[in-house]
Scaffold this active site. Structure first.
Site, PDB file in Angstrom:
ATOM      1  CG  ASP A 190      -4.653  -1.580   8.071  1.00  0.00           C
ATOM      2  OD1 ASP A 190      -4.555  -2.437   7.171  1.00  0.00           O
ATOM      3  OD2 ASP A 190      -3.771  -1.395   8.927  1.00  0.00           O
ATOM      4  CG  ASP A 204      -0.548  -0.105   2.534  1.00  0.00           C
ATOM      5  OD1 ASP A 204       0.679  -0.279   2.729  1.00  0.00           O
ATOM      6  OD2 ASP A 204      -1.378  -0.009   3.467  1.00  0.00           O
ATOM      7  CG  LEU A 236      -7.080  -9.667  12.959  1.00  0.00           C
ATOM      8  CD1 LEU A 236      -8.014 -10.541  13.789  1.00  0.00           C
ATOM      9  CD2 LEU A 236      -6.970 -10.214  11.536  1.00  0.00           C
ATOM     10  CB  SER A 237      -7.213  -3.159  10.854  1.00  0.00           C
ATOM     11  OG  SER A 237      -6.213  -3.388   9.942  1.00  0.00           O
ATOM     12  CB  SER A 238      -8.175  -3.236  16.900  1.00  0.00           C
ATOM     13  OG  SER A 238      -6.827  -3.019  17.240  1.00  0.00           O
ATOM     14  CB  SER A 247     -12.867   2.385  25.265  1.00  0.00           C
ATOM     15  OG  SER A 247     -12.585   1.034  24.973  1.00  0.00           O
ATOM     16  N   GLY A 300      -4.089  -5.836  18.771  1.00  0.00           N
ATOM     17  CA  GLY A 300      -2.696  -6.291  18.714  1.00  0.00           C
ATOM     18  C   GLY A 300      -2.507  -7.584  17.958  1.00  0.00           C
TER      19      GLY A 300
HETATM   20  C1  GLA Z   1      -0.268  -2.649   8.440  1.00  0.00           C
HETATM   21  C2  GLA Z   1      -0.464  -1.233   7.904  1.00  0.00           C
HETATM   22  C3  GLA Z   1      -0.989  -1.247   6.472  1.00  0.00           C
HETATM   23  C4  GLA Z   1      -0.165  -2.158   5.578  1.00  0.00           C
HETATM   24  C5  GLA Z   1       0.057  -3.508   6.242  1.00  0.00           C
HETATM   25  C6  GLA Z   1       1.003  -4.374   5.465  1.00  0.00           C
HETATM   26  O1  GLA Z   1      -1.512  -3.261   8.567  1.00  0.00           O
HETATM   27  O2  GLA Z   1      -1.365  -0.531   8.728  1.00  0.00           O
HETATM   28  O3  GLA Z   1      -1.038   0.059   5.959  1.00  0.00           O
HETATM   29  O4  GLA Z   1       1.039  -1.559   5.225  1.00  0.00           O
HETATM   30  O5  GLA Z   1       0.565  -3.385   7.554  1.00  0.00           O
HETATM   31  O6  GLA Z   1       0.452  -4.737   4.256  1.00  0.00           O
END
Ligand code: GLA
Length: 376
Positions: free
Chosen positions: A166, A33, A119-121, A64, A116
């Protein structure tokens, strides 16, 4: 406790509404990305829910279910709020910095996205708050522009040098689809991803490996890619085509940098190949691309750890069509493309392999593509 109950408990009134934004799994396209290349994430059913109600202009209060206390702030500049609430203050700041009047708000958060585990919390948190503030304030902010704003909150306010994947996944994904995103133009294509119809499933394996050196290593990878692009005289590594890879590598003296470039250039092509196969309905055939992506992350980008390598090997030995680490690396989750009726067998195989290696037990579940950020 859910977000609405927390809101009532802390603020003694009903929220105006609930907004939810999901975590994500990236099917393929890792560390591409920020090289302005391609990614193919899908949203998880697990979401962060923000219960939100009005507050006087210029005042924000957040709490929270995962954190003690309630934090209030006014208009701030990056760095002023340093706790977990920086993700919220960052969104408020990014809106205002882009010229939008962020409405004052009281916010209560609850999240099902494991923290952590890659998974993009944090993107789910930013995206739920951003969507709520846009709706409450009646802000005219097109969906295409929203991920970059949430990304600025993370990059500039929180100080994590992440790419745009993410936040794009959390905001723009659709249920039953994978999101093919061009990280240069922000154009998206919604790719049908109906695994159940094919008798298939994606098993997510949380390695439960402790995240170590994540921020520093991530930043180092990004720097190395940007330096390589500079030496090669291209705006970003996205501009090195696969048939120009050998010539590009010849121009680089540093062996480590050569490996980093090879990962990014081949990974972009694997994303394009995966999309082409999915569009032809050949879902099983993407398996080898997933596994090749893992090998590239392990050997060339060097962002895997033993726990994720063992999970990939065990899943493949148990008959998975393909498997790879997903997310930024140094721990986190693995995904495996399997026959839907092989979930238990695959899980057992991974658990056994972890037992033999003396690793903390993994956590496994089936992920189905969920919806992007929305008011509930
Ligand atoms: C993390 C970052 C993303 C991306 C991934 C690797 O999730 O937040 O922007 O770079 O790593 O693909």
């Amino acid at each position: 406790m859910n977000a609405a109950s927390l809101f009532r408990e802390r603020y003694g009134t009903e929220p105006t509404g609930l907004w939810a934004a999901p975590g994500r799994v990236n099917l393929i396209g890792e560390h591409t990305d920020y090289n302005e290349g391609f990614v193919l994430p899908f949203a998880l059913p697990q979401r962060t829910v923000a219960a939100v109600g009005p507050a006087p202009a210029g005042e924000w209060t957040v709490c929270s279910t995962l954190e003690e206390g309630t934090i209030s702030f006014g208009a701030t500049t990056p760095g002023e709020v340093t706790s977990w609430a920086a993700y919220v203050a960052g969104v408020v700041w990014a809106l205002q910095d882009a010229g939008f009047e962020a409405p004052g708000a009281r916010i209560a958060l609850a999240s099902e996205v494991p923290v952590g585990s890659g998974l993009s919390s944090s993107a789910a948190l930013e995206s739920s708050v951003l969507t709520a503030l846009i709706d409450l304030g009646g802000l005219d902010l097109a969906i295409e522009r929203r991920p970059a704003l949430a990304q600025r909150a993370e990059n500039v306010y929180v100080g994590a040098p992440t790419g745009i994947m993410d936040q794009s996944a959390s905001i723009r994904c659709l249920a039953g689809r994978a999101l093919f995103l061009d990280c240069r133009s922000y154009e998206v294509k919604q790719i049908p991803f109906d695994l159940a119809a094919e008798g298939l499933a994606i098993l997510v394996i949380n390695s439960n490996a402790p995240h170590q050196h994540v921020d520093g290593e991530y930043g180092a990878r990004r720097k190395s890619c940007e330096e390589a692009a500079h030496i090669l005289g291209v705006p970003a590594l996205r501009d090195v085509p696969p048939d120009g890879l050998a010539a590009a590598l010849d121009k680089l003296d540093d062996e480590v940098m050569r490996r980093r470039v090879r990962h990014v250039v081949t990974e972009d092509q694997r994303v394009l190949d995966t999309v082409a196969l999915l569009e032809q309905g050949r879902v099983r055939a993407i398996g080898p691309l997933l596994t090749a992506s893992h090998a590239s992350m392990r050997d060339d980008f060097e962002i895997t750890v033993p726990q994720v390598d063992v999970a990939v090997e065990a899943a493949l030995s148990a008959g998975a069509y393909g498997a790879r680490m997903t997310g930024g690396g140094f721990g986190g989750c693995v995904l495996a493309l399997i026959d839907a009726d092989r979930a238990d067998v695959t899980t057992e195989a991974v658990e056994q392999a972890y037992g033999k290696s003396g690793f903390t037990a993994p956590t496994c579940w089936i992920a189905t593509p969920g919806a992007g950020a929305a008011r509930l």
